[in-house]
Scaffold this active site. Sequence first.
Site, PDB file in Angstrom:
ATOM      1  N   ASP A 217      -5.425  -6.223  -4.291  1.00  8.37           N
ATOM      2  CA  ASP A 217      -6.065  -5.239  -5.159  1.00  8.37           C
ATOM      3  C   ASP A 217      -5.715  -5.568  -6.608  1.00  8.37           C
ATOM      4  OD1 ASP A 217      -6.858  -3.570  -2.872  1.00  8.37           O
ATOM      5  OD2 ASP A 217      -4.708  -3.142  -2.726  1.00  8.37           O
ATOM      6  N   ASP A 256     -10.558  -7.116  -2.021  1.00  5.31           N
ATOM      7  CA  ASP A 256     -10.073  -5.884  -1.404  1.00  5.31           C
ATOM      8  C   ASP A 256     -10.391  -4.744  -2.368  1.00  5.31           C
ATOM      9  OD1 ASP A 256      -8.930  -4.158   0.377  1.00  5.31           O
ATOM     10  OD2 ASP A 256      -6.909  -4.946   0.233  1.00  5.31           O
ATOM     11  N   ASP A 260      -5.552   1.020  -5.610  1.00  4.96           N
ATOM     12  CA  ASP A 260      -5.062   1.741  -4.438  1.00  4.96           C
ATOM     13  C   ASP A 260      -3.817   2.533  -4.826  1.00  4.96           C
ATOM     14  OD1 ASP A 260      -7.081   0.692  -2.946  1.00  4.96           O
ATOM     15  OD2 ASP A 260      -5.814  -0.373  -1.523  1.00  4.96           O
ATOM     16  N   ARG A 315     -15.836   4.433  -1.564  1.00  2.00           N
ATOM     17  CA  ARG A 315     -14.444   4.726  -1.929  1.00  2.00           C
ATOM     18  C   ARG A 315     -14.281   4.976  -3.426  1.00  2.00           C
ATOM     19  NH1 ARG A 315     -10.831   0.427   1.689  1.00  2.00           N
ATOM     20  NH2 ARG A 315     -11.842   0.848   3.697  1.00  2.00           N
TER      21      ARG A 315
END
Length: 437
Positions: A217, A256, A260, A315
């Site tokens: 990420d 990815d 996060d 997301r």
Amino acid sequence: MNIRKCHGRVITVLGCTALVLSVTGGAVAHGGGRHDVAREVLPAGDGWGSYGTGTSGGAAADAEHVYTVSTWAEFRAALEEGGSAPKIVKVRGTIDAVADGCDALAVPGYDFDAYLEKYAPETWGLETRLDAEPDDSPEGLRRASAAVQDQLIKVEVPANTTIIGVGRGAGLKGASLQIKGVDNVIVRNLTFESPIDCFPQWDPRDGSKGNWNSEYDSVVVYGSTHVWMDHNTFTDGSHPDSAAPTYFGMLYQQHDGELDIVRGSDHVTASWNVFADHDKTILIGNSDNAATTATDRGHLKVTFHHNLFRDLVERAPRVRFGQVDSYNNHFIGDDTYAYSFGIGKESQLVAEHNAFTLPAGVSPAKILKKWNEAPLTAAGNLVNGEPVDLIAVHNAEIPAETLQSGVGWTPELRTKVDPAWAVPGLVRHRAGAGRLR
């Protein structure tokens, strides 16, 4: 040139406030008496990041712990210097963590064509994972190459740190910031071009056809508290998924997430950022399993405000457990749009006064995606300029995934709440890297 020594190192006449970390052009620490945007702190009441002790990053750094960097080596050295003493790292220009390319990271013997030949579904099948493959196999050599990349591009950010871009053209390409197990970090005014996984793994048992899985990420907040992400731009840049090839009939996925926030992290504010051109964008809580439930329950308090979410698949964010406040954001969908808010295990989402711009034929019912039973609050939102009850339209069109209204908590840590109709203009002109005022 007049030179002398400072702290045992040779420097120019700039003196001890210009501490050269390496003879090949290391990061420089410097001070200054005038107002410096790099010393700004998260204002009181500005989202969950302002809770309790608030978020000040490296605002208290002395002159010896203020660095200006323009290479990956300098950036890493600056973060390591001085431990958790308050520090400010100023990034000048775009720093590429993988400037030599993926081929430079491959271990001797790794051959992607050999990998494809051995693990093709028509010969390997779809029943056996590759985890037990020996070190000298194509999968073993892939693992070893992936470990080289992991070591290179991940960099840990210490407590009490501000990382800030200088001017309009600062950024990190191919890097993964690890804000892990620390308190009090600020990241501002940077363009993050998502790291590409040079060595994705084929998993024959992922789905009915198998799938490619990638790591890395742009930013991971892991077990950390008091983090402020502000005026950054996150994008896939020169490596969009649309340009990726397919192997074994599946997209060769090399990305990815963009951001996060996981493993019990708490008190995070993300403001005035741009999240663009990406698939799996933001996770709040990364698993439903028992271990993460014990860690995450009661934590993952995050605020998103005045961000632009543009041309994303999903997301934005997907939420587990956390009390997440999302207000005054603008969401722009394209023909790849799947959903914005993912309602996951024990999530406690408040989504208010946001604006959504969806293409023709895409229903507002898609904005919410139910993964688990969890109530939410969604009020005052506009879709294509019109007021829409997001929960009601979702339930009417997707009755098999009925959502419950009324999350049971009311956000109190908010700055000025703008009317939803004003949000697209505000965000268009002010969000993203290069727009600090």
